[in-house]
Structures are given as structure tokens and as C-alpha cells.
Design a protein around this motif. Structure first.
Motif, mmCIF file in Angstrom:
data_model
loop_
_atom_site.group_PDB
_atom_site.id
_atom_site.type_symbol
_atom_site.label_atom_id
_atom_site.label_comp_id
_atom_site.label_asym_id
_atom_site.label_seq_id
_atom_site.Cartn_x
_atom_site.Cartn_y
_atom_site.Cartn_z
ATOM 1 N N UNK A 63 -12.304 -6.732 -53.468
ATOM 2 C CA UNK A 63 -11.446 -5.969 -54.364
ATOM 3 C C UNK A 63 -10.139 -5.545 -53.709
ATOM 4 N N UNK A 64 -10.161 -5.328 -52.401
ATOM 5 C CA UNK A 64 -8.960 -4.854 -51.713
ATOM 6 C C UNK A 64 -8.100 -5.992 -51.182
ATOM 7 N N UNK A 65 -8.492 -7.234 -51.449
ATOM 8 C CA UNK A 65 -7.740 -8.384 -50.967
ATOM 9 C C UNK A 65 -6.456 -8.598 -51.747
ATOM 10 N N UNK A 66 -5.676 -9.617 -51.381
ATOM 11 C CA UNK A 66 -4.378 -9.873 -52.026
ATOM 12 C C UNK A 66 -4.506 -10.037 -53.535
ATOM 13 N N UNK A 67 -3.745 -9.258 -54.267
ATOM 14 C CA UNK A 67 -3.912 -9.208 -55.722
ATOM 15 C C UNK A 67 -3.181 -10.327 -56.447
ATOM 16 N N UNK A 68 -2.253 -11.024 -55.770
ATOM 17 C CA UNK A 68 -1.418 -11.978 -56.501
ATOM 18 C C UNK A 68 -1.943 -13.405 -56.467
ATOM 19 N N UNK A 83 5.641 -22.776 -44.583
ATOM 20 C CA UNK A 83 5.948 -24.132 -45.058
ATOM 21 C C UNK A 83 5.289 -24.362 -46.413
ATOM 22 N N UNK A 84 6.101 -24.751 -47.392
ATOM 23 C CA UNK A 84 5.604 -24.926 -48.764
ATOM 24 C C UNK A 84 4.868 -23.668 -49.231
ATOM 25 N N UNK A 85 5.504 -22.505 -49.153
ATOM 26 C CA UNK A 85 4.795 -21.251 -49.463
ATOM 27 C C UNK A 85 4.295 -21.171 -50.901
ATOM 28 N N UNK A 86 5.019 -21.767 -51.842
ATOM 29 C CA UNK A 86 4.554 -21.712 -53.229
ATOM 30 C C UNK A 86 3.292 -22.554 -53.401
ATOM 31 N N UNK A 87 3.265 -23.713 -52.781
ATOM 32 C CA UNK A 87 2.050 -24.531 -52.793
ATOM 33 C C UNK A 87 0.905 -23.788 -52.122
ATOM 34 N N UNK A 88 1.201 -23.140 -51.007
ATOM 35 C CA UNK A 88 0.167 -22.384 -50.293
ATOM 36 C C UNK A 88 -0.418 -21.304 -51.201
ATOM 37 N N UNK A 89 0.416 -20.653 -51.972
ATOM 38 C CA UNK A 89 -0.087 -19.673 -52.955
ATOM 39 C C UNK A 89 -1.039 -20.359 -53.935
ATOM 40 N N UNK A 90 -0.654 -21.497 -54.491
ATOM 41 C CA UNK A 90 -1.474 -22.182 -55.478
ATOM 42 C C UNK A 90 -2.803 -22.652 -54.939
ATOM 43 N N UNK A 91 -2.833 -22.931 -53.641
ATOM 44 C CA UNK A 91 -4.089 -23.371 -53.020
ATOM 45 C C UNK A 91 -5.078 -22.219 -52.846
ATOM 46 N N UNK A 92 -4.637 -20.990 -53.070
ATOM 47 C CA UNK A 92 -5.517 -19.824 -52.996
ATOM 48 C C UNK A 92 -6.209 -19.606 -54.339
ATOM 49 N N UNK A 93 -7.053 -20.570 -54.720
ATOM 50 C CA UNK A 93 -7.792 -20.478 -55.969
ATOM 51 C C UNK A 93 -7.599 -21.672 -56.876
ATOM 52 N N UNK A 94 -6.509 -22.411 -56.674
ATOM 53 C CA UNK A 94 -6.185 -23.536 -57.554
ATOM 54 C C UNK A 94 -6.941 -24.808 -57.276
ATOM 55 N N UNK A 95 -7.828 -24.789 -56.284
ATOM 56 C CA UNK A 95 -8.725 -25.905 -56.038
ATOM 57 C C UNK A 95 -7.997 -27.182 -55.650
ATOM 58 N N UNK A 96 -8.521 -28.312 -56.133
ATOM 59 C CA UNK A 96 -8.001 -29.619 -55.757
ATOM 60 C C UNK A 96 -6.909 -30.137 -56.658
#
Length: 460
Positions: free
Chosen positions: A362-367, A183-196
Motif C-alpha cells: 500500500x505504501x509503494x509508488x502510487x503512479x 534510460x527510456x523512463x516512460x517505457x520503464x514506467x509501463x513495465x511496472x505492471x504492463x507485462x509483456x
């Protein structure tokens, strides 16, 4: 800003509608409600909404939008730049929302947006489960995770954000949505580092891991042994398993029972070897550090939640931090790092730290927008002091540390370790290759940049 009559009516309605408390500048308790851990921050919001539920957060956001108020979000209040507060706007204070529900069979925890590391760690402890958490128990889980999340367990279990399974979020329009891989996968990507940048996280779901044992070796040395200590610690980590972490450090001898009185207030070198496993394994790993003449030795098994409290920075102190992420830690770097300890402000709570990455980081998701992932080592000059007259001295020392290590810098940075260092550093934290994608995401979910008190991504 709305006319005063409209604002007064809206504030009265907010007081009626919110299950939590509302503070305005003339209210008893206002000054306490606006106090954050960094004593350098002194801001006066127009309204503080101490929310007790996601519904309260929705109400507060809609109140602010109707009055065209700026919005800051307070979870743990641990932002060194004071991003948890704003002058003349609304602070959405999540601290009353701190419940943690552990699902041991699913190896997951549901965490409300105002929970701190202590809430999370203590809730997981009875199940011998844990996930990567901040190195201070008072850190807010939400800001920590959404900013990337580095801690004692990251080499073993990955960055905190690598363990993120879902986020409940209140958007700038006051809508409550859930972001997951489905659900909202693009937003979920952005929340992986994009903060608040994209909304207010009212809850998060994190993956948990089995952690049946934790142990540490904490050693303090006279500063002349510092270069040998740092080199030895580096070698132990680089040859050791991913269960090993910690850091090499210079600090002022603290007034603790385990520190001999003649060392209190003096510059000392130190090594903290943390180990996600039993004491006997850790002790063998620590042998090279134990062989160096030392003044203090603490080698013990320790509950992970207790370890998380070991270096809590006391509230009411002045704070200024930064970080550089490194291509490596060769001997030439060690010499430069140790030489800068000579000018470290002493006696203060300031710490001069180098710690390892690698392993599952280092071996975590690169994107994901987490640009510092590939750096094997990091330097964290951590300025903490009491007297305002030391402000410039400590800040300059932090800047000097950064300048010293530029020959080894990758250029990337973990934004949770920085204050407001400008737009270029935000790009360094999120990755230049991610900025357009993040900007488009910001335009979709927060086109007016309502959520700007953060390491800000502007809408494109």
C-alpha cells in the motif's frame, strides 16, 4: 503469412543462426516443447525457438516479423490462459536463459528472462538475501515481475515490480534496449505492471533485501472451524507486523505424510502464517490460531527458498483461476467466503484462499499501473483438477466465488491471477487512468501489436 518457399528458406536460416534449438511440428521433441503446465492448453505453434541469448531472441523476432508470424513469449510458461503459446505462430521460448547473478554488495540480482522463482531464490539463499517472489517456485520471474508481482514477502518488501531496477528488452522491431529510470523512463514506467506488451524481457535487475530468517505456522482444521479460523487469521494479520503474511484457505486434505490418513481427500480449513523473521517471534504471533482445535500443526523455521516450493501446483493438471481485491474482510465477508467452501470441488487440487495485502504494498509508488495496490485483502479462487469432465463445475465455482464477494470488491485485480477475462478486466488491472498513457507507449514501441498474447494494451 509468407509463401511456403520463403518460409522454408527462412526456417532453415533460423536453424543455422540460432544458438538454441528450433522446433517445427514434424520435429522430434516438438510436442514436449509446446507443453505448458496447464493441461487445458493445447496449441500448435508453427515454430518454437528455444533461445540461449539476447542475440537469439533478436534473431527470432526478426524471423517472425519477416514472415508476418504471430509471436508468443514463454518464460516460466505459467500463464493460466496459455499466453505462452499461440497457434500457427512463433513461440520465443526463454527457458534456456535462466542464469541469475547476485551482487551482494549492491543488494541486486541480474536475472535472465527464462529464470524461474527457484533459480532466483536458490541463487540468493547463500547470501541471506531475497526479494518478493511468486508463491510457486516454478513461476517465471519475468512475467511475474512485469505483471506486478505478489508474494509472501510483499507486505515487508513491496511488490516485485517495486523492486525493479532495470529491464533488457527486445522490441517488436528486433532491437535490444535497456530501460531504467534514466534510460527510456516512460517505457520503464509501463513495465511496472504492463507485462509483456512492449517487448520481450531478456533480463531484469531486481533489488534484494536482507532476509536472515523465515518461519511459518501451517495448521489444518476440520471445516466447521473455518469461520473462526478465517476471522482469527484476519485479526492476527491486522494487528501484526508487516513481516507477517500467508493466507486462510480451504483445500482438499493432501496425501502428505503430515496429514492423517482419515483426512486425506476431505475438505479442510487451514491457515498459513508466514513470517519474515525468527520462529520464536512467529510462534507468539500464531498463538490465537494454535488455540483453535486443529488436526495438523507445523510450526517451524524454514529457508525461504523451501517455503517457495510448498504449494507448487503439479504440472499436467487443468487450471482455471481468478481473483477479487477487497475493501476489507469484515465478518459478513468471512461468512460468505466460508459458505462457498461447501461447494468447492473436492477431492481436487482446488484451493479457496483469502490473503492480506497492506504494508509495503500500500505504501509503494502510487503512479505505477498496478491498480490493486490499495486493497487490504484479496480472494483467489484457484481451480486445479485432473478430469476434463470437471471443467464446467470448477470454472463455475471460481465464477461463483467472484460473484459472492462483489459487495466488498474494489474492482481492481492482479492480472497475473487471471486468464483471458476480457478487456474490462485488463482495465481493472492496469487502472483506467493509465490506459491512454499505456496505449501511447504501445504505439511507440509496438504499433502493430506484435506482442498481443498477454493482457493486451492496444496501441493508440
Amino acid at each position: 503469412m509468407a509463401p511456403l518457399s520463403k518460409a522454408g528458406t527462412a526456417l532453415a536460416a533460423l536453424r543455422d543462426d540460432l544458438a538454441g534449438d528450433v522446433f517445427a511440428p514434424d520435429d522430434p521433441g516438438y510436442d514436449e516443447a509446446r507443453t505448458v503446465f496447464n493441461a487445458m492448453i493445447d496449441r500448435r505453434p508453427a515454430v518454437i525457438a528455444q533461445c540461449e541469448s539476447s542475440a537469439d531472441v533478436v534473431t527470432a523476432v526478426r524471423f517472425a516479423r519477416d514472415l508476418d508470424l504471430k509471436i508468443a513469449v514463454r518464460g516460466g510458461g505459467h500463464s493460466v490462459a496459455g499466453m505462452s503459446l499461440c497457434d500457427g505462430g512463433l513461440v520465443v521460448d526463454l527457458r534456456r536463459m535462466h542464469e541469475v547473478t547476485v551482487h551482494p554488495a549492491a543488494r541486486a540480482a541480474h536475472i535472465e528472462g527464462g529464470a524461474t522463482m527457484s533459480h532466483l531464490d536458490r541463487a540468493c539463499e547463500p547470501y541471506a538475501l531475497a526479494t518478493t517472489g511468486g508463491r510457486a517456485s516454478t513461476t517465471g520471474v519475468g512475467g511475474f515481475v512485469l505483471g506486478g508481482g505478489s508474494g509472501w514477502l510483499d507486505r515487508k518488501f513491496g511488490l516485485a515490480v517495486d523492486n525493479l531496477l532495470g529491464v533488457e528488452l527486445v522490441t517488436a522491431d528486433g532491437e535490444l534496449i535497456h530501460a531504467t529510470e534514466q534510460d527510456h523512463p516512460e517505457l520503464f514506467w509501463g513495465l511496472h505492471g504492463g507485462g509483456g506488451n512492449f517487448g520481450i524481457a531478456t533480463s531484469l535487475t531486481l533489488r534484494l533485501h536482507e532476509l536472515p530468517a523465515m518461519s511459518i505456522a501451517f495448521l489444518l482444521y476440520l471445516p466447521e472451524h473455518g469461520p473462526e479460523v478465517v476471522r482469527t487469521y484476519r485479526d492476527v494479520i491486522e494487528a501484526g507486523p508487516v513481516e507477517a503474511s500467508g493466507g486462510a484457505i480451504y483445500l482438499t486434505g493432501p496425501p502428505e505424510e503430515f496429514v492423517p490418513p482419515h483426512l486425506v481427500g476431505r475438505l479442510l480449513a487451514g491457515a498459513l502464517l508466514t513470517y519474515a523473521g525468527p520462529e520464536e517471534e512467529m510462534r507468539k504471533l500464531a498463538e490465537p490460531l494454535l488455540a483453535i482445535p486443529h488436526e495438523v500443526e507445523m510450526v517451524t523455521a524454514i529457508p525461504y527458498a523451501d517455503l517457495q516450493c510448498m504449494i507448487d501446483d503439479p504440472p499436467g493438471m487443468r487450471n482455471y483461476w481468478s481473483a477479487e481485491y477487497l475493501t476489507g474482510a469484515p465478518d459478513a465477508f468471512v461468512d460468505v467466503f466460508c459458505a462457498r467452501a461447501d461447494s468447492m470441488p473436492v477431492p481436487t487440487g482446488t484451493q479457496h484462499v483469502v490473503w492480506p495485502q497492506g504494508g509495503a504494498i500500500a505504501s509503494g509508488p502510487a503512479d505505477y499501473p498496478v491498480a490493486f495496490r490499495d486493497a487490504p485483502w484479496a480472494v483467489h479462487p484457484f481451480g486445479i483438477w485432473e478430469a476434463p469432465e470437471d471443467d464446467e463445475r470448477v470454472r463455475q465455482w471460481v465464477k461463483d466465488v467472484r460473484a459472492d464477494v462483489q459487495p466488498w470488491s474494489t474492482g481492481a485485480v492482479y492480472l497475473n491471477f487471471t486468464g483471458d477475462e476480457g478487456g474490462e478486466r485488463v482495465v481493472a488491472g492496469l487502472g483506467a487512468e493509465n490506459m491512454r498513457r499505456l496505449g501511447e507507449l504501445k504505439r511507440r514501441y509496438d504499433p502493430d501489436n506484435v506482442f498481443r498474447f498477454n493482457h493486451n494494451v492496444r496501441p493508440l
